[in-house]
Motif scaffolding. Structure first.
Motif, PDB file in Angstrom:
ATOM      1  N   GLY A  90      46.584  37.092  45.837  1.00  0.00           N
ATOM      2  CA  GLY A  90      45.548  37.995  46.337  1.00  0.00           C
ATOM      3  C   GLY A  90      45.227  39.131  45.381  1.00  0.00           C
ATOM      4  N   LEU A  91      45.180  38.823  44.096  1.00  0.00           N
ATOM      5  CA  LEU A  91      44.855  39.826  43.074  1.00  0.00           C
ATOM      6  C   LEU A  91      43.522  39.449  42.428  1.00  0.00           C
ATOM      7  N   ALA A 136      44.948  29.958  52.584  1.00  0.00           N
ATOM      8  CA  ALA A 136      43.506  29.827  52.360  1.00  0.00           C
ATOM      9  C   ALA A 136      43.182  30.043  50.883  1.00  0.00           C
ATOM     10  N   ARG A 137      43.851  31.001  50.267  1.00  0.00           N
ATOM     11  CA  ARG A 137      43.607  31.257  48.841  1.00  0.00           C
ATOM     12  C   ARG A 137      44.102  30.095  47.982  1.00  0.00           C
ATOM     13  N   ALA A 138      45.219  29.476  48.362  1.00  0.00           N
ATOM     14  CA  ALA A 138      45.708  28.306  47.618  1.00  0.00           C
ATOM     15  C   ALA A 138      44.708  27.159  47.729  1.00  0.00           C
ATOM     16  N   ASN A 139      44.114  26.998  48.887  1.00  0.00           N
ATOM     17  CA  ASN A 139      43.099  25.957  49.059  1.00  0.00           C
ATOM     18  C   ASN A 139      41.858  26.273  48.224  1.00  0.00           C
ATOM     19  N   ARG A 163      42.700  38.013  38.702  1.00  0.00           N
ATOM     20  CA  ARG A 163      42.305  36.602  38.774  1.00  0.00           C
ATOM     21  C   ARG A 163      41.000  36.368  38.030  1.00  0.00           C
ATOM     22  N   SER A 164      40.014  37.216  38.238  1.00  0.00           N
ATOM     23  CA  SER A 164      38.708  37.053  37.592  1.00  0.00           C
ATOM     24  C   SER A 164      38.807  37.221  36.084  1.00  0.00           C
ATOM     25  N   ALA A 165      39.636  38.150  35.642  1.00  0.00           N
ATOM     26  CA  ALA A 165      39.814  38.345  34.199  1.00  0.00           C
ATOM     27  C   ALA A 165      40.473  37.114  33.573  1.00  0.00           C
ATOM     28  N   TYR A 204      45.997  31.927  36.716  1.00  0.00           N
ATOM     29  CA  TYR A 204      44.866  32.089  37.637  1.00  0.00           C
ATOM     30  C   TYR A 204      45.264  31.691  39.056  1.00  0.00           C
ATOM     31  N   ILE A 205      45.907  30.539  39.189  1.00  0.00           N
ATOM     32  CA  ILE A 205      46.323  30.067  40.505  1.00  0.00           C
ATOM     33  C   ILE A 205      47.298  31.049  41.136  1.00  0.00           C
ATOM     34  N   ALA A 206      48.259  31.517  40.355  1.00  0.00           N
ATOM     35  CA  ALA A 206      49.230  32.487  40.865  1.00  0.00           C
ATOM     36  C   ALA A 206      48.539  33.773  41.321  1.00  0.00           C
TER      37      ALA A 206
END
Length: 137
Positions: free
Chosen positions: A112-113, A58-61, A117-119, A105-107
């Motif tokens: 699930g970080l 779901a996160r990859a999508n 990710r936001s930074a 970012y994708i990784a």
């Protein structure tokens, strides 16, 4: 006008345009080749199948959707910087930085970080703005 060439920044546009497809493949990985009855990827209803996924798929999508959302500003920034005659080396370095940050970012998204990710996302936005404004003198 002199000879034109495909700059490093233009190659980065191509790579950035392909990143969402890599995310889509990642989201579908493991489900490809399995029968639908066993939860395998359903090419008759790919969006519905992806919407039912959880965790890293779901996160990859979601990373795929965000990667498509990030493209217009990046493409526009690169084109505008080129058109306004910004220093090519600066555009190239910032474009490579943007693509690198998008890959990270994708990784981070798939892992699930969310804070990291936001930074990284913010760094990508700043790289885009720097590209866009690199021609300002």
């Amino acid at each position: 006008m002199g000879p034109t060439r495909f700059t490093v920044a233009y190659w980065c546009v191509l790579v950035a345009a392909l990143l969402p497809y890599a995310c889509a493949y990642l989201a579908k990985a493991g489900g490809l080749g399995k029968p639908r009855s066993q939860g395998g990827f359903d090419n008759r209803d790919p969006r519905g199948w992806l919407a039912r996924q959880t965790d890293w798929r779901a996160r990859a999508n979601a990373a795929q959707a965000n990667s498509f959302e990030a493209l217009p500003l990046f493409i526009g920034a690169v084109i505008i910087a080129h058109q306004l005659g910004a220093p090519q080396t600066r555009i190239d370095i910032l474009a490579v930085l943007f693509v690198t940050l998008r890959a990270i970012y994708i990784a981070m998204y798939v892992a699930g970080l969310p804070t990291v990710r936001s930074a990284v996302w913010a760094g990508g936005l700043l790289a885009n703005l720097a590209i866009l404004l690199s021609a300002v003198r």
